[in-house]
Design a protein around this motif. Structure first.
Motif, mmCIF file in Angstrom:
data_model
loop_
_atom_site.group_PDB
_atom_site.id
_atom_site.type_symbol
_atom_site.label_atom_id
_atom_site.label_comp_id
_atom_site.label_asym_id
_atom_site.label_seq_id
_atom_site.Cartn_x
_atom_site.Cartn_y
_atom_site.Cartn_z
ATOM 1 N N GLN A 1 0.824 -1.210 0.000
ATOM 2 C CA GLN A 1 0.000 0.000 0.000
ATOM 3 C C GLN A 1 0.857 1.258 0.000
ATOM 4 N N LEU A 2 1.950 1.240 0.759
ATOM 5 C CA LEU A 2 2.842 2.407 0.831
ATOM 6 C C LEU A 2 3.475 2.714 -0.520
ATOM 7 N N LEU A 3 3.901 1.661 -1.232
ATOM 8 C CA LEU A 3 4.652 1.854 -2.475
ATOM 9 C C LEU A 3 3.828 1.561 -3.726
ATOM 10 N N HIS A 4 2.559 1.164 -3.533
ATOM 11 C CA HIS A 4 1.673 0.875 -4.672
ATOM 12 C C HIS A 4 2.279 -0.200 -5.586
ATOM 13 N N ILE A 5 2.737 -1.275 -4.952
ATOM 14 C CA ILE A 5 3.344 -2.377 -5.688
ATOM 15 C C ILE A 5 2.474 -3.626 -5.551
ATOM 16 N N LYS A 6 2.694 -4.585 -6.458
ATOM 17 C CA LYS A 6 1.869 -5.791 -6.478
ATOM 18 C C LYS A 6 2.272 -6.777 -5.387
ATOM 19 N N TYR A 7 3.579 -6.942 -5.195
ATOM 20 C CA TYR A 7 4.081 -7.900 -4.209
ATOM 21 C C TYR A 7 4.883 -7.171 -3.127
ATOM 22 N N PRO A 8 4.862 -7.659 -1.879
ATOM 23 C CA PRO A 8 5.544 -6.966 -0.767
ATOM 24 C C PRO A 8 7.047 -7.235 -0.729
ATOM 25 N N ILE A 9 7.725 -6.863 -1.806
ATOM 26 C CA ILE A 9 9.152 -7.157 -1.947
ATOM 27 C C ILE A 9 9.899 -5.917 -2.423
ATOM 28 N N ILE A 10 11.026 -5.629 -1.776
ATOM 29 C CA ILE A 10 11.965 -4.623 -2.252
ATOM 30 C C ILE A 10 13.217 -5.339 -2.728
ATOM 31 N N GLN A 11 13.619 -5.075 -3.963
ATOM 32 C CA GLN A 11 14.919 -5.558 -4.446
ATOM 33 C C GLN A 11 15.965 -4.701 -3.739
ATOM 34 N N ALA A 12 16.697 -5.293 -2.809
ATOM 35 C CA ALA A 12 17.568 -4.536 -1.901
ATOM 36 C C ALA A 12 18.687 -3.804 -2.634
ATOM 37 N N PRO A 13 19.084 -2.645 -2.113
ATOM 38 C CA PRO A 13 20.220 -1.917 -2.696
ATOM 39 C C PRO A 13 21.527 -2.638 -2.377
ATOM 40 N N MET A 14 22.304 -2.963 -3.409
ATOM 41 C CA MET A 14 23.565 -3.674 -3.205
ATOM 42 C C MET A 14 24.709 -2.884 -3.836
ATOM 43 N N PHE A 15 25.704 -2.573 -3.017
ATOM 44 C CA PHE A 15 26.852 -1.809 -3.474
ATOM 45 C C PHE A 15 27.530 -2.528 -4.630
ATOM 46 N N LEU A 16 27.774 -1.819 -5.710
ATOM 47 C CA LEU A 16 28.426 -2.294 -6.932
ATOM 48 C C LEU A 16 27.527 -3.169 -7.805
ATOM 49 N N VAL A 17 26.493 -3.770 -7.252
ATOM 50 C CA VAL A 17 25.660 -4.718 -7.985
ATOM 51 C C VAL A 17 24.436 -4.047 -8.614
ATOM 52 N N SER A 18 23.658 -3.328 -7.805
ATOM 53 C CA SER A 18 22.388 -2.757 -8.266
ATOM 54 C C SER A 18 22.591 -1.719 -9.362
ATOM 55 N N ASN A 19 21.650 -1.693 -10.304
ATOM 56 C CA ASN A 19 21.717 -0.714 -11.390
ATOM 57 C C ASN A 19 20.326 -0.434 -11.947
ATOM 58 N N VAL A 20 20.255 0.484 -12.896
ATOM 59 C CA VAL A 20 18.975 0.883 -13.480
ATOM 60 C C VAL A 20 18.280 -0.294 -14.151
ATOM 61 N N ALA A 21 19.025 -1.110 -14.883
ATOM 62 C CA ALA A 21 18.424 -2.243 -15.590
ATOM 63 C C ALA A 21 17.740 -3.203 -14.622
ATOM 64 N N MET A 22 18.376 -3.481 -13.482
ATOM 65 C CA MET A 22 17.787 -4.382 -12.492
ATOM 66 C C MET A 22 16.499 -3.808 -11.921
ATOM 67 N N VAL A 23 16.537 -2.526 -11.571
ATOM 68 C CA VAL A 23 15.363 -1.898 -10.960
ATOM 69 C C VAL A 23 14.230 -1.760 -11.973
ATOM 70 N N ARG A 24 14.570 -1.470 -13.220
ATOM 71 C CA ARG A 24 13.545 -1.378 -14.268
ATOM 72 C C ARG A 24 12.790 -2.707 -14.368
ATOM 73 N N GLU A 25 13.523 -3.812 -14.410
ATOM 74 C CA GLU A 25 12.883 -5.121 -14.522
ATOM 75 C C GLU A 25 12.130 -5.491 -13.249
ATOM 76 N N ALA A 26 12.646 -5.053 -12.110
ATOM 77 C CA ALA A 26 11.940 -5.303 -10.842
ATOM 78 C C ALA A 26 10.583 -4.609 -10.850
ATOM 79 N N MET A 27 10.552 -3.359 -11.295
ATOM 80 C CA MET A 27 9.290 -2.624 -11.360
ATOM 81 C C MET A 27 8.313 -3.298 -12.320
#
Length: 316
Positions: A8-34
């Motif tokens: 409800q807070l983030l208006h998302i379908k599933y209650p999951i956050i793809q966690a921020p990971m130093f050096l790993v996370s990027n725009v492509a990952m977050v785009r696909e997560a959304m």
């Protein structure tokens, strides 16, 4: 999965956050997560300049879809010299949420809320959780002793129940989630959602070497150990032959200097700088110096997959 306070807070379908990971996370990952119906988050420190950070925000705003949400992680203590500039850019450009780590989130909460941005705060105990709640945090991220990287000391069940019984804000569990059963377990303890990191290292879109990704497939929970050789603070890594060779404890000189109040801060900064360079080299280039950060939830990682497939495995 049913609707929770996090969805409800983030208006998302599933209650999951793809966690921020130093050096790993990027725009492509977050785009696909959304696009898969969850939220995605990137450490602001993954961008060397504020212009690069600003460009990433604009890219994610263009990519945002209904049922998806994106945010950034801020290190809010004095060791992050880029913090104030990063916060300013995030508030100017806008994002759905900010996750704070390693320091007081007061300034971030005040400025982010003025810009209409929600703030979730990493916590490892009740004392700090009560503080961030009093400061106006929108949720507490309960970092337990099964998390990857810098983890907490309490088990998921003990930490979640301790916080949910004493806080009025939602609790999001971080650590120990690699499959649907793990998510259901965290929700049964009282969490309103989960933050999942390590399973996404072995994603097609992750910005690290294939060797790092494959290591998350080949190694398991029993291969995760704690080391003091990265940041000076215990951190979880895969127990590769190189890690075994260099050892996991601080040097005798570091231990001696850490006892000096005036020098302790500077010793940690030097250790952090050296450790980050080593992990960046291992994550981005082929090298025998393999210091790969990961958590025990890689136990469930069986192959390198697209982010959407990883999300599908987690919810189905």
């Amino acid at each position: 999965m049913s609707s929770t306070k996090l969805t409800q807070l983030l208006h998302i379908k599933y209650p999951i956050i793809q966690a921020p990971m130093f050096l790993v996370s990027n725009v492509a990952m977050v785009r696909e997560a959304m696009h898969a119906g969850i939220a995605g988050c990137i450490p602001a420190l993954n961008y060397r300049t504020l212009d690069e950070l600003r460009a990433a925000i604009k890219d994610l705003k263009k990519a945002k879809v209904e049922g998806g949400s994106f945010g950034f992680n801020l290190i809010v203590n004095k060791s992050n010299l880029k913090y104030k500039g990063q916060l300013e850019v995030l508030c100017e450009e806008g994002c759905d949420f900010i996750i704070t780590s390693l320091g007081s989130p007061e300034e971030t909460i005040n400025q982010a809320h003025a810009a209409g941005i929600k703030v979730f705060c990493d916590v490892t105990d009740l004392k700090f959780a009560k503080k961030v709640e009093a400061l106006g945090a929108d949720a507490a991220i309960a970092v337990n002793n099964e998390a990857g990287g810098h983890r907490g000391n309490l088990s998921p069940e003990k930490l979640i129940k301790l916080l949910t019984e004493n806080l009025s804000i939602p609790v999001i569990s971080a650590g120990g989630v690699g499959c649907k059963a793990d998510i259901e377990k965290m929700l049964s303890f009282g969490a309103e959602g989960v933050s999942v990191g390590s399973p996404f290292i072995a994603s097609v879109e992750a910005g690290v070497t294939d060797e790092y990704k494959q290591a998350c497939v080949d190694y398991g929970a029993d291969d995760i150990i704690m080391t003091e050789r990265i940041s000076g603070t215990p951190c979880t890594v895969i127990n590769t032959p190189y890690v075994q060779k260099i050892g996991t404890k601080a040097t005798w000189l570091e231990n001696m200097l850490n006892k000096n109040r005036k020098l302790k801060k500077w010793v940690k900064m030097v250790r952090f700088s050296i450790g980050m360079k080593a992990t960046e080299k291992a994550a981005k280039k082929a090298t025998y110096k393999t210091v790969w950060v990961a958590g025990p939830s890689i136990e469930h990682t069986k192959e390198i997959l697209p982010v959407k497939a990883i999300v599908s495995n987690l919810v189905n």
